[in-house]
Design a protein around this motif. Structure first.
Motif, PDB file in Angstrom:
ATOM      1  N   ALA A   1     -30.159  25.892  11.049  1.00  0.00           N
ATOM      2  CA  ALA A   1     -30.990  25.304  10.009  1.00  0.00           C
ATOM      3  C   ALA A   1     -31.962  26.375   9.533  1.00  0.00           C
ATOM      4  O   ALA A   1     -32.289  27.305  10.267  1.00  0.00           O
ATOM      5  CB  ALA A   1     -31.757  24.093  10.534  1.00  0.00           C
TER       6      ALA A   1
ATOM      7  N   ASP B   1     -33.001  30.821   3.488  1.00  0.00           N
ATOM      8  CA  ASP B   1     -31.884  30.039   2.964  1.00  0.00           C
ATOM      9  C   ASP B   1     -30.551  30.455   3.588  1.00  0.00           C
ATOM     10  O   ASP B   1     -29.541  30.556   2.918  1.00  0.00           O
ATOM     11  CB  ASP B   1     -31.831  30.138   1.440  1.00  0.00           C
ATOM     12  CG  ASP B   1     -31.046  28.990   0.814  1.00  0.00           C
ATOM     13  OD1 ASP B   1     -30.881  27.938   1.474  1.00  0.00           O
ATOM     14  OD2 ASP B   1     -30.571  29.152  -0.331  1.00  0.00           O
TER      15      ASP B   1
ATOM     16  N   THR C   1     -28.425  25.153   6.017  1.00  0.00           N
ATOM     17  CA  THR C   1     -28.984  23.947   5.422  1.00  0.00           C
ATOM     18  C   THR C   1     -30.352  23.646   6.027  1.00  0.00           C
ATOM     19  O   THR C   1     -30.698  24.163   7.089  1.00  0.00           O
ATOM     20  CB  THR C   1     -28.031  22.739   5.608  1.00  0.00           C
ATOM     21  OG1 THR C   1     -28.503  21.645   4.823  1.00  0.00           O
ATOM     22  CG2 THR C   1     -27.929  22.306   7.057  1.00  0.00           C
ATOM     23  N   THR C   2     -31.109  22.818   5.362  1.00  0.00           N
ATOM     24  CA  THR C   2     -32.434  22.447   5.849  1.00  0.00           C
ATOM     25  C   THR C   2     -32.301  21.394   6.951  1.00  0.00           C
ATOM     26  O   THR C   2     -31.254  20.746   7.086  1.00  0.00           O
ATOM     27  CB  THR C   2     -33.287  21.847   4.717  1.00  0.00           C
ATOM     28  OG1 THR C   2     -32.678  20.616   4.297  1.00  0.00           O
ATOM     29  CG2 THR C   2     -33.421  22.808   3.548  1.00  0.00           C
TER      30      THR C   2
ATOM     31  N   GLY D   1     -31.242  18.342   5.394  1.00  0.00           N
ATOM     32  CA  GLY D   1     -29.811  18.421   5.090  1.00  0.00           C
ATOM     33  C   GLY D   1     -28.961  18.082   6.302  1.00  0.00           C
ATOM     34  O   GLY D   1     -27.917  17.423   6.189  1.00  0.00           O
TER      35      GLY D   1
ATOM     36  N   SER E   1     -26.425  15.044   6.669  1.00  0.00           N
ATOM     37  CA  SER E   1     -25.068  15.339   7.128  1.00  0.00           C
ATOM     38  C   SER E   1     -24.673  14.431   8.287  1.00  0.00           C
ATOM     39  O   SER E   1     -23.551  13.937   8.351  1.00  0.00           O
ATOM     40  CB  SER E   1     -24.955  16.804   7.560  1.00  0.00           C
ATOM     41  OG  SER E   1     -25.221  17.662   6.480  1.00  0.00           O
TER      42      SER E   1
END
Length: 160
Positions: free
Chosen positions: A48, A58, A61-62, A65, A69
């Motif tokens: 992450a 970046d 994913t955060t 996110g 998911s």
């Protein structure tokens, strides 16, 4: 004397840790000055990070996110399992999710489920009903408590 014995409401007994059985575990490790986090969940590796606009690189994913998911994958898997058990002609499940911020720090998750296959309306309705009862949906919507776990090692190393 208990509250029940004095005419008050019955006391709620604390839930003992022995009543819980771990069904999943993950370890998230952050090292260095950046925001990247390496995650181990069972034998699987994930990561992450934050977007550049939030000071991250970046590279993954955060965290939100990952939450979306988990919610989407649990929904798709549960619906696939149910349809297979019923021998319904579900060919594809697509779960669209959004994390939205509102006024006064309010947040919500939006979800649209596309069910592709030769399903009748009753089957579609039943699958959408089941979607509200998946394990991750229940955990998120019920506000599952997050409680401290006892440390496992005196040297500061903690393992799942």
């Amino acid at each position: 004397m208990t509250a029940e014995a004095t005419g008050g409401a019955p006391e709620t007994a604390p839930v003992q840790a022995a009543e819980f059985v771990r069904s999943a575990a993950a370890v998230a490790t952050s090292t260095g000055d950046d925001y990247r986090v390496d995650i181990r969940s069972g034998r699987h590796r994930l990561a992450a990070d934050e977007p550049e606009s939030a000071g991250g690189a970046d590279t993954a994913t955060t965290p939100v996110g990952l939450l979306l998911s988990a919610l989407g994958s649990c929904t798709a898997i549960t619906l696939r399992m149910y349809a297979q058990r019923k021998q319904w002609p579900l060919t594809t499940v697509r779960v669209h999710l959004g994390y939205e911020k509102g006024p006064e720090k309010a947040v919500r998750i939006t979800r649209r489920i596309d069910l592709i296959g030769d399903l009748d309306e009753a089957q579609r309705a039943r699958l959408l009903d089941i979607a509200d009862r998946t394990p991750v949906t229940r955990a998120v919507s019920a506000g599952t408590p997050i409680v401290p776990a006892a440390p496992r090692a005196a040297n500061g190393a903690h393992h799942a």
